[in-house]
Design a protein around this motif. Sequence first.
Motif, PDB file in Angstrom:
ATOM      1  N   SER B  38     -67.586 -19.306  -4.104  1.00 50.48           N
ATOM      2  CA  SER B  38     -66.426 -19.742  -4.919  1.00 50.48           C
ATOM      3  C   SER B  38     -65.781 -21.037  -4.452  1.00 50.48           C
ATOM      4  O   SER B  38     -64.630 -21.282  -4.767  1.00 50.48           O
ATOM      5  CB  SER B  38     -65.332 -18.661  -4.955  1.00 50.48           C
ATOM      6  OG  SER B  38     -65.841 -17.478  -5.437  1.00 50.48           O
ATOM      7  N   ILE B 125     -58.241 -14.405  -9.044  1.00 56.25           N
ATOM      8  CA  ILE B 125     -59.630 -13.928  -9.211  1.00 56.25           C
ATOM      9  C   ILE B 125     -60.386 -14.108  -7.897  1.00 56.25           C
ATOM     10  O   ILE B 125     -61.070 -13.206  -7.422  1.00 56.25           O
ATOM     11  CB  ILE B 125     -60.341 -14.689 -10.368  1.00 56.25           C
ATOM     12  CG1 ILE B 125     -59.702 -14.305 -11.705  1.00 56.25           C
ATOM     13  CG2 ILE B 125     -61.836 -14.398 -10.381  1.00 56.25           C
ATOM     14  CD1 ILE B 125     -60.214 -15.101 -12.910  1.00 56.25           C
ATOM     15  N   VAL B 128     -59.349 -11.579  -5.333  1.00 61.65           N
ATOM     16  CA  VAL B 128     -59.910 -10.249  -5.614  1.00 61.65           C
ATOM     17  C   VAL B 128     -61.383 -10.206  -5.183  1.00 61.65           C
ATOM     18  O   VAL B 128     -61.818  -9.262  -4.524  1.00 61.65           O
ATOM     19  CB  VAL B 128     -59.771  -9.893  -7.123  1.00 61.65           C
ATOM     20  CG1 VAL B 128     -60.595  -8.675  -7.481  1.00 61.65           C
ATOM     21  CG2 VAL B 128     -58.308  -9.675  -7.475  1.00 61.65           C
ATOM     22  N   LEU B 129     -62.124 -11.254  -5.522  1.00 60.32           N
ATOM     23  CA  LEU B 129     -63.555 -11.281  -5.156  1.00 60.32           C
ATOM     24  C   LEU B 129     -63.719 -11.309  -3.630  1.00 60.32           C
ATOM     25  O   LEU B 129     -64.621 -10.677  -3.089  1.00 60.32           O
ATOM     26  CB  LEU B 129     -64.258 -12.482  -5.788  1.00 60.32           C
ATOM     27  CG  LEU B 129     -64.331 -12.491  -7.326  1.00 60.32           C
ATOM     28  CD1 LEU B 129     -65.096 -13.709  -7.822  1.00 60.32           C
ATOM     29  CD2 LEU B 129     -64.988 -11.232  -7.864  1.00 60.32           C
ATOM     30  N   LEU B 132     -63.445  -7.944  -2.012  1.00 58.43           N
ATOM     31  CA  LEU B 132     -64.538  -6.974  -2.217  1.00 58.43           C
ATOM     32  C   LEU B 132     -65.447  -6.968  -0.995  1.00 58.43           C
ATOM     33  O   LEU B 132     -65.638  -8.009  -0.362  1.00 58.43           O
ATOM     34  CB  LEU B 132     -65.380  -7.385  -3.430  1.00 58.43           C
ATOM     35  CG  LEU B 132     -64.799  -7.202  -4.824  1.00 58.43           C
ATOM     36  CD1 LEU B 132     -65.771  -7.781  -5.860  1.00 58.43           C
ATOM     37  CD2 LEU B 132     -64.583  -5.730  -5.110  1.00 58.43           C
ATOM     38  N   LEU B 140     -72.854  -7.877  -7.654  1.00 53.03           N
ATOM     39  CA  LEU B 140     -72.185  -8.108  -8.937  1.00 53.03           C
ATOM     40  C   LEU B 140     -72.389  -9.547  -9.414  1.00 53.03           C
ATOM     41  O   LEU B 140     -72.588  -9.788 -10.605  1.00 53.03           O
ATOM     42  CB  LEU B 140     -70.685  -7.786  -8.824  1.00 53.03           C
ATOM     43  CG  LEU B 140     -70.365  -6.288  -8.729  1.00 53.03           C
ATOM     44  CD1 LEU B 140     -68.898  -6.057  -8.414  1.00 53.03           C
ATOM     45  CD2 LEU B 140     -70.735  -5.554 -10.020  1.00 53.03           C
ATOM     46  N   LEU B 168     -75.143  -1.145  -7.707  1.00 57.85           N
ATOM     47  CA  LEU B 168     -74.375  -1.675  -8.838  1.00 57.85           C
ATOM     48  C   LEU B 168     -73.394  -0.633  -9.364  1.00 57.85           C
ATOM     49  O   LEU B 168     -72.242  -0.941  -9.681  1.00 57.85           O
ATOM     50  CB  LEU B 168     -75.323  -2.084  -9.972  1.00 57.85           C
ATOM     51  CG  LEU B 168     -75.787  -3.534  -9.989  1.00 57.85           C
ATOM     52  CD1 LEU B 168     -76.865  -3.745 -11.032  1.00 57.85           C
ATOM     53  CD2 LEU B 168     -74.628  -4.483 -10.277  1.00 57.85           C
ATOM     54  N   ARG B 169     -73.884   0.603  -9.438  1.00 61.51           N
ATOM     55  CA  ARG B 169     -73.026   1.677  -9.962  1.00 61.51           C
ATOM     56  C   ARG B 169     -71.806   1.881  -9.049  1.00 61.51           C
ATOM     57  O   ARG B 169     -70.683   1.982  -9.520  1.00 61.51           O
ATOM     58  CB  ARG B 169     -73.848   2.966 -10.067  1.00 61.51           C
ATOM     59  CG  ARG B 169     -73.272   3.961 -11.034  1.00 61.51           C
ATOM     60  CD  ARG B 169     -74.218   5.071 -11.422  1.00 61.51           C
ATOM     61  NE  ARG B 169     -74.898   5.680 -10.299  1.00 61.51           N
ATOM     62  CZ  ARG B 169     -76.204   5.709 -10.146  1.00 61.51           C
ATOM     63  NH1 ARG B 169     -76.999   5.151 -11.038  1.00 61.51           N
ATOM     64  NH2 ARG B 169     -76.757   6.301  -9.107  1.00 61.51           N
ATOM     65  N   ARG B 172     -69.351  -1.188  -9.292  1.00 59.37           N
ATOM     66  CA  ARG B 172     -68.616  -1.223 -10.564  1.00 59.37           C
ATOM     67  C   ARG B 172     -67.609  -0.075 -10.644  1.00 59.37           C
ATOM     68  O   ARG B 172     -66.476  -0.271 -11.078  1.00 59.37           O
ATOM     69  CB  ARG B 172     -69.610  -1.125 -11.718  1.00 59.37           C
ATOM     70  CG  ARG B 172     -70.312  -2.436 -11.979  1.00 59.37           C
ATOM     71  CD  ARG B 172     -71.515  -2.242 -12.844  1.00 59.37           C
ATOM     72  NE  ARG B 172     -71.971  -3.481 -13.446  1.00 59.37           N
ATOM     73  CZ  ARG B 172     -73.146  -3.623 -14.017  1.00 59.37           C
ATOM     74  NH1 ARG B 172     -73.986  -2.609 -14.078  1.00 59.37           N
ATOM     75  NH2 ARG B 172     -73.505  -4.770 -14.543  1.00 59.37           N
ATOM     76  N   SER B 173     -68.047   1.112 -10.230  1.00 56.28           N
ATOM     77  CA  SER B 173     -67.149   2.273 -10.315  1.00 56.28           C
ATOM     78  C   SER B 173     -65.899   2.047  -9.476  1.00 56.28           C
ATOM     79  O   SER B 173     -64.786   2.356  -9.901  1.00 56.28           O
ATOM     80  CB  SER B 173     -67.842   3.543  -9.829  1.00 56.28           C
ATOM     81  OG  SER B 173     -68.897   3.838 -10.679  1.00 56.28           O
ATOM     82  N   LEU B 175     -64.519  -0.833  -8.451  1.00 55.24           N
ATOM     83  CA  LEU B 175     -63.654  -1.869  -9.023  1.00 55.24           C
ATOM     84  C   LEU B 175     -62.936  -1.337 -10.266  1.00 55.24           C
ATOM     85  O   LEU B 175     -61.747  -1.589 -10.467  1.00 55.24           O
ATOM     86  CB  LEU B 175     -64.498  -3.103  -9.359  1.00 55.24           C
ATOM     87  CG  LEU B 175     -63.782  -4.425  -9.547  1.00 55.24           C
ATOM     88  CD1 LEU B 175     -62.837  -4.728  -8.414  1.00 55.24           C
ATOM     89  CD2 LEU B 175     -64.784  -5.565  -9.692  1.00 55.24           C
ATOM     90  N   GLU B 176     -63.681  -0.593 -11.066  1.00 48.35           N
ATOM     91  CA  GLU B 176     -63.080  -0.048 -12.294  1.00 48.35           C
ATOM     92  C   GLU B 176     -61.951   0.934 -11.955  1.00 48.35           C
ATOM     93  O   GLU B 176     -60.892   0.900 -12.577  1.00 48.35           O
ATOM     94  CB  GLU B 176     -64.157   0.645 -13.123  1.00 48.35           C
ATOM     95  CG  GLU B 176     -63.708   0.915 -14.545  1.00 48.35           C
ATOM     96  CD  GLU B 176     -64.161   2.249 -15.070  1.00 48.35           C
ATOM     97  OE1 GLU B 176     -65.268   2.674 -14.723  1.00 48.35           O
ATOM     98  OE2 GLU B 176     -63.382   2.877 -15.805  1.00 48.35           O
ATOM     99  N   LEU B 179     -58.823  -0.913 -10.906  1.00 41.80           N
ATOM    100  CA  LEU B 179     -58.157  -1.695 -11.953  1.00 41.80           C
ATOM    101  C   LEU B 179     -57.813  -0.865 -13.184  1.00 41.80           C
ATOM    102  O   LEU B 179     -57.270  -1.395 -14.156  1.00 41.80           O
ATOM    103  CB  LEU B 179     -59.057  -2.879 -12.363  1.00 41.80           C
ATOM    104  CG  LEU B 179     -59.356  -3.908 -11.265  1.00 41.80           C
ATOM    105  CD1 LEU B 179     -60.418  -4.890 -11.726  1.00 41.80           C
ATOM    106  CD2 LEU B 179     -58.092  -4.678 -10.876  1.00 41.80           C
TER     107      LEU B 179
END
Lengths: 149, 185
Positions: B38, B125, B128-129, B132, B140, B168-169, B172-173, B175-176, B179
């Motif tokens: 980034s 953003i 947040v990244l 992680l 991701l 990946l699961r 994503r789970s 982070l979801e 949020l």
Amino acid sequence: MRHEEFEEALYSFYDRELSGQKRLELEEHLKACAECSRRLEHWSKIAQAFFAPEKLDVSEGFARRVMQRIGRLEPAGQGAPAFYRWLFPAFGLGLAVFLFFAILPETAEWVSAEDLLLVDGTEAAASELAFLPSAPGQDEILGYALEEP
Amino acid sequence: MNDSEIIKRVLSGETEAYEHLVREHQNKVLGLCLGLLSDPVLAEDAAQEVFIKAYESLGRFRGESSFSTWIYRIAFHHCQDILRKRSRRPTESLDQLIECHGDGMERLLSKPDDSSVRQDSSDMIEKVLSALPPDYRTILVLREVQGLSYQEISEAMDCSLDSVKARLRRARSELEQKLRHFLGP
């Protein structure tokens, strides 16, 4: 498939990595399952918000700068791999250790127990022998021990 | 001229032919570095290092995978190292960030396709990244930003397809879940 199995396949579906019958089954499941539909929608929003691809602007000079640095290196494939770079120093160190232990006993001046017995009772002779610069022959020691005081 | 012909020329001493490889793959490598780090300056430095490392190791390239996959793997490991070193620095946790930037999160997630909102939220953003775990961020970015297939990710990360799916699961789970509060019903 059970709900948990659909749930597990949800992201593969989102990533278009699910094909054939499974994809069709999941599409049908999504029509009926609010929870799975909501999860897909949530992830889609997160991905758009946090992982939108950035516009890439590669400068014209990038390749030139890389090539300038490469020009200072050895030709590709000719630099010794890290293993070989360590091989010679390691071999040299091993050789030095070997020589130290192999040659030291030869050069050290020792008097054997047998030699000392030959000068039985003559402490002075024994101590003198022990500190002689080079180990004398047995005849010499015998003569030395039998010598009249 | 394809990549393997260029590699043969470079290995036979024609160093300048390597520039073709750099130009051919610079977008992909720089894109990955930028996605993971980034920071445009840091990303360019990292991408340069990746091409230098690839050049130095070219003699060991067996051609079992494409040059593209191979250099991607080098880039992935290089950026992972940088991210791991960076992650040792104290940063705000994801929970703290969410708590501090609640309004910003809500605005961003209510209009995720609005580029001006994303632009305004770019600092948040990035924070947040950065919060992680490096593994989550990497996988991701490979999937969402770079658009790599599961097969390509498994080759770049040297892991199985099942492992790619599981990672990946998980990413994503998590982070979801964090949020969820801002995502509406």
